[in-house]
Design an enzyme around this catalytic site. Structure first.
Site, PDB file in Angstrom:
ATOM      1  N   SER A 140       6.787 -10.520 -12.780  1.00 15.74           N
ATOM      2  CA  SER A 140       8.069 -10.926 -13.350  1.00 15.74           C
ATOM      3  C   SER A 140       7.804 -11.873 -14.508  1.00 15.74           C
ATOM      4  O   SER A 140       7.090 -12.869 -14.348  1.00 15.74           O
ATOM      5  CB  SER A 140       8.913 -11.612 -12.274  1.00 15.74           C
ATOM      6  OG  SER A 140      10.132 -12.086 -12.811  1.00 15.74           O
ATOM      7  N   ASP A 144      20.233  -8.515  -5.619  1.00  9.29           N
ATOM      8  CA  ASP A 144      19.356  -9.580  -5.131  1.00  9.29           C
ATOM      9  C   ASP A 144      20.232 -10.650  -4.496  1.00  9.29           C
ATOM     10  O   ASP A 144      20.513 -10.613  -3.304  1.00  9.29           O
ATOM     11  CB  ASP A 144      18.531 -10.121  -6.302  1.00  9.29           C
ATOM     12  CG  ASP A 144      17.636 -11.314  -5.948  1.00  9.29           C
ATOM     13  OD1 ASP A 144      17.666 -11.772  -4.790  1.00  9.29           O
ATOM     14  OD2 ASP A 144      16.904 -11.797  -6.823  1.00  9.29           O
ATOM     15  N   GLU A 162      18.722  -5.400 -12.388  1.00  6.49           N
ATOM     16  CA  GLU A 162      18.847  -6.232 -11.194  1.00  6.49           C
ATOM     17  C   GLU A 162      19.860  -7.352 -11.381  1.00  6.49           C
ATOM     18  O   GLU A 162      19.791  -8.109 -12.355  1.00  6.49           O
ATOM     19  CB  GLU A 162      17.475  -6.827 -10.842  1.00  6.49           C
ATOM     20  CG  GLU A 162      17.467  -7.661  -9.591  1.00  6.49           C
ATOM     21  CD  GLU A 162      16.089  -8.236  -9.292  1.00  6.49           C
ATOM     22  OE1 GLU A 162      15.989  -9.035  -8.340  1.00  6.49           O
ATOM     23  OE2 GLU A 162      15.118  -7.901 -10.000  1.00  6.49           O
ATOM     24  N   LYS A 168      13.129 -11.008 -17.395  1.00  9.73           N
ATOM     25  CA  LYS A 168      14.350 -11.785 -17.243  1.00  9.73           C
ATOM     26  C   LYS A 168      15.191 -11.625 -18.508  1.00  9.73           C
ATOM     27  O   LYS A 168      14.666 -11.649 -19.631  1.00  9.73           O
ATOM     28  CB  LYS A 168      14.027 -13.267 -17.026  1.00  9.73           C
ATOM     29  CG  LYS A 168      13.289 -13.561 -15.719  1.00  9.73           C
ATOM     30  CD  LYS A 168      14.176 -13.357 -14.516  1.00  9.73           C
ATOM     31  CE  LYS A 168      13.472 -13.792 -13.233  1.00  9.73           C
ATOM     32  NZ  LYS A 168      14.331 -13.618 -12.034  1.00  9.73           N
ATOM     33  N   ASP A 192      16.177  -8.268 -15.019  1.00  4.38           N
ATOM     34  CA  ASP A 192      16.834  -9.090 -14.015  1.00  4.38           C
ATOM     35  C   ASP A 192      17.629 -10.179 -14.712  1.00  4.38           C
ATOM     36  O   ASP A 192      17.078 -10.969 -15.491  1.00  4.38           O
ATOM     37  CB  ASP A 192      15.771  -9.713 -13.090  1.00  4.38           C
ATOM     38  CG  ASP A 192      16.374 -10.618 -12.030  1.00  4.38           C
ATOM     39  OD1 ASP A 192      17.595 -10.567 -11.806  1.00  4.38           O
ATOM     40  OD2 ASP A 192      15.602 -11.377 -11.398  1.00  4.38           O
ATOM     41  N   GLY A 222      10.098 -12.151  -5.047  1.00  2.15           N
ATOM     42  CA  GLY A 222       9.393 -13.400  -4.810  1.00  2.15           C
ATOM     43  C   GLY A 222      10.102 -14.601  -5.407  1.00  2.15           C
ATOM     44  O   GLY A 222      10.996 -14.468  -6.241  1.00  2.15           O
ATOM     45  N   LYS A 278       8.818  -6.784 -14.797  1.00  2.00           N
ATOM     46  CA  LYS A 278      10.230  -7.142 -14.779  1.00  2.00           C
ATOM     47  C   LYS A 278      10.476  -8.195 -15.849  1.00  2.00           C
ATOM     48  O   LYS A 278       9.735  -9.169 -15.952  1.00  2.00           O
ATOM     49  CB  LYS A 278      10.629  -7.688 -13.405  1.00  2.00           C
ATOM     50  CG  LYS A 278      12.077  -8.170 -13.348  1.00  2.00           C
ATOM     51  CD  LYS A 278      12.524  -8.494 -11.933  1.00  2.00           C
ATOM     52  CE  LYS A 278      12.036  -9.839 -11.463  1.00  2.00           C
ATOM     53  NZ  LYS A 278      12.671 -10.229 -10.175  1.00  2.00           N
ATOM     54  N   LYS A 307      14.280 -10.445  -0.321  1.00  2.00           N
ATOM     55  CA  LYS A 307      13.531 -11.697  -0.394  1.00  2.00           C
ATOM     56  C   LYS A 307      13.606 -12.391   0.959  1.00  2.00           C
ATOM     57  O   LYS A 307      14.701 -12.630   1.483  1.00  2.00           O
ATOM     58  CB  LYS A 307      14.089 -12.619  -1.479  1.00  2.00           C
ATOM     59  CG  LYS A 307      13.735 -12.199  -2.894  1.00  2.00           C
ATOM     60  CD  LYS A 307      14.285 -13.167  -3.916  1.00  2.00           C
ATOM     61  CE  LYS A 307      13.877 -12.734  -5.332  1.00  2.00           C
ATOM     62  NZ  LYS A 307      14.531 -13.569  -6.367  1.00  2.00           N
TER      63      LYS A 307
END
Length: 376
Positions: free
Chosen positions: A140, A243, A218, A168, A193, A295, A166, A267
């Site tokens: 990520s 999530d 996400e 952000k 995400d 995570g 991934k 998670k």
């Protein structure tokens, strides 16, 4: 017949670890992490370790390090000390009056599962029902100062062998950086995400991401805004992943009924422990929903628990179980978690599967409290 266990002593360690690379999400930037380690000891002297991987600020979830310390010390540990049990799921009944506070619960629950595995002399993955001997890991990446900086980070992780990246995203940092990465890596397993930063007014903007062949988008909208997630999923081909929206199996049932997701990020911390995470995996698998393990930049203890969980059969997508060295110069387990070409081996040794580096924990501990036989 299961062996009866009784926790006779417990310890909380607030440990501060510097990150090797600053990490920025849609809400904040962090250079180090404080997590609370939970140590449970039974009458035989066996020890189980868990990790409360909450943020220091209430941006991802309402909980903070301080609130988790309070809940664990005042409610969770007193509820389980000296009480007999034969399976970790029974501990949740002992603290059932405590609403929410899933991060705090997750650390104690994790330690109980590890303790249970230790007393049975089997790996954590085995008691959870894991079937894989290795787990494919993804990474990520946070929001970087420039697109060029982001491309440099992506190149570093792709070169290291990670098959999934991934990114952000946030308003103003979405279409252009995603286009740049997709152009540079047309075949990369890529997803984004948003940590719930967009609103229903941003639906048109979020839909623009559908053209980039992403594995998933996400949590674009706020945790409780399942209706907007469902509206997005109806109008794009990219799977929507939830999530923050799913804290309980009941939340998952609601999301399934609304057809608000095609992928679930499980998670351990967000869902309150390994037991609930396993139940969510089972329900998602039954519903045909793909799952992966997310995570919280865990230290080695929480990271190894994630690896064990990711060995369950429904975790078909790369999980956030990348190598320790991506986040920490030295980790709190020996050996550190290692990824070879993006693959992490599931430990075969008893319990957590790696030794806990007590000296490093002690050197980085900023607060500690003991309970039970060693209560101070």
């Amino acid at each position: 017949m299961s062996t009866e266990l009784k926790i006779v002593a417990a310890r909380l360690h607030r440990v501060r670890m510097p990150l090797v690379h600053e990490f920025q999400t849609s809400s904040h930037r962090k250079t180090y992490l404080d997590h609370v380690l939970v140590e449970l000891e039974d009458a035989s002297g066996a020890t189980g370790w868990g990790e409360i991987a909450s943020s220091s600020d209430p941006y991802y979830a309402p909980e903070t390090v301080e609130s988790c310390w309070h809940i664990a010390s005042q409610y969770l540990l007193p509820a389980v000390l000296g009480r007999p049990w034969t399976h970790p799921d029974q501990l949740a009944k002992l603290w059932s009056k405590v609403r929410g506070n899933n991060f705090a619960k997750a650390g104690v629950d994790m330690a109980a599962w590890v303790l249970w595995a230790e007393t049975q002399s089997v790996p954590l993955a085995t008691v959870l029902g894991g079937t894989r001997t290795e787990v494919v890991a993804g990474v990520s990446l946070g929001i970087e100062p420039t697109v060029d900086d982001l491309l440099t980070e992506v190149e570093r992780q792709v070169t290291a062998g990670y098959p999934r990246v991934k990114l952000k995203i946030a308003p103003g940092w979405d279409v252009e950086p995603v286009r740049a990465v997709r152009t540079a890596y047309p075949e990369l397993d890529l997803h984004v995400d948003a940590n719930g930063i967009y609103t229903a007014d941003d639906l048109t903007a979020v839909r623009k991401l559908d053209e980039f062949g992403l594995t998933m988008i996400e949590q674009p909208f706020a945790p409780r805004d399942l209706l907007t997630h469902a509206a997005l999923q109806r109008t794009i081909s990219t799977p929507v992943c939830l999530d923050e929206s799913v804290e309980t199996v009941d939340d998952l049932e609601t999301a399934l009924a609304l057809e608000a997701l095609q992928v679930l990020n499980i998670k351990v911390s967000r869902m309150g422990g390994l037991g609930v995470a396993r139940a969510a995996h089972d329900r998602a698998q039954q519903a045909g929903i793909a799952v992966w393990c997310g995570g919280m930049h865990e230290f080695g203890i929480g990271r190894l628990a994630n690896v064990a969980l990711s060995s369950l059969p429904g975790f078909t997508l790369p999980s956030d179980v990348s190598a320790s060295e991506k986040y920490y110069a030295r980790d709190l387990v020996v050996p550190a978690v290692v990824a070879v070409q993006g693959v992490v081996q599931v430990p075969e040794a008893t319990g957590l599967g790696h030794a806990v580096y007590r000296e490093l924990i002690a050197a980085n501990t900023v607060a500690q409290q003991s309970f039970g036989q060693e209560q101070e």
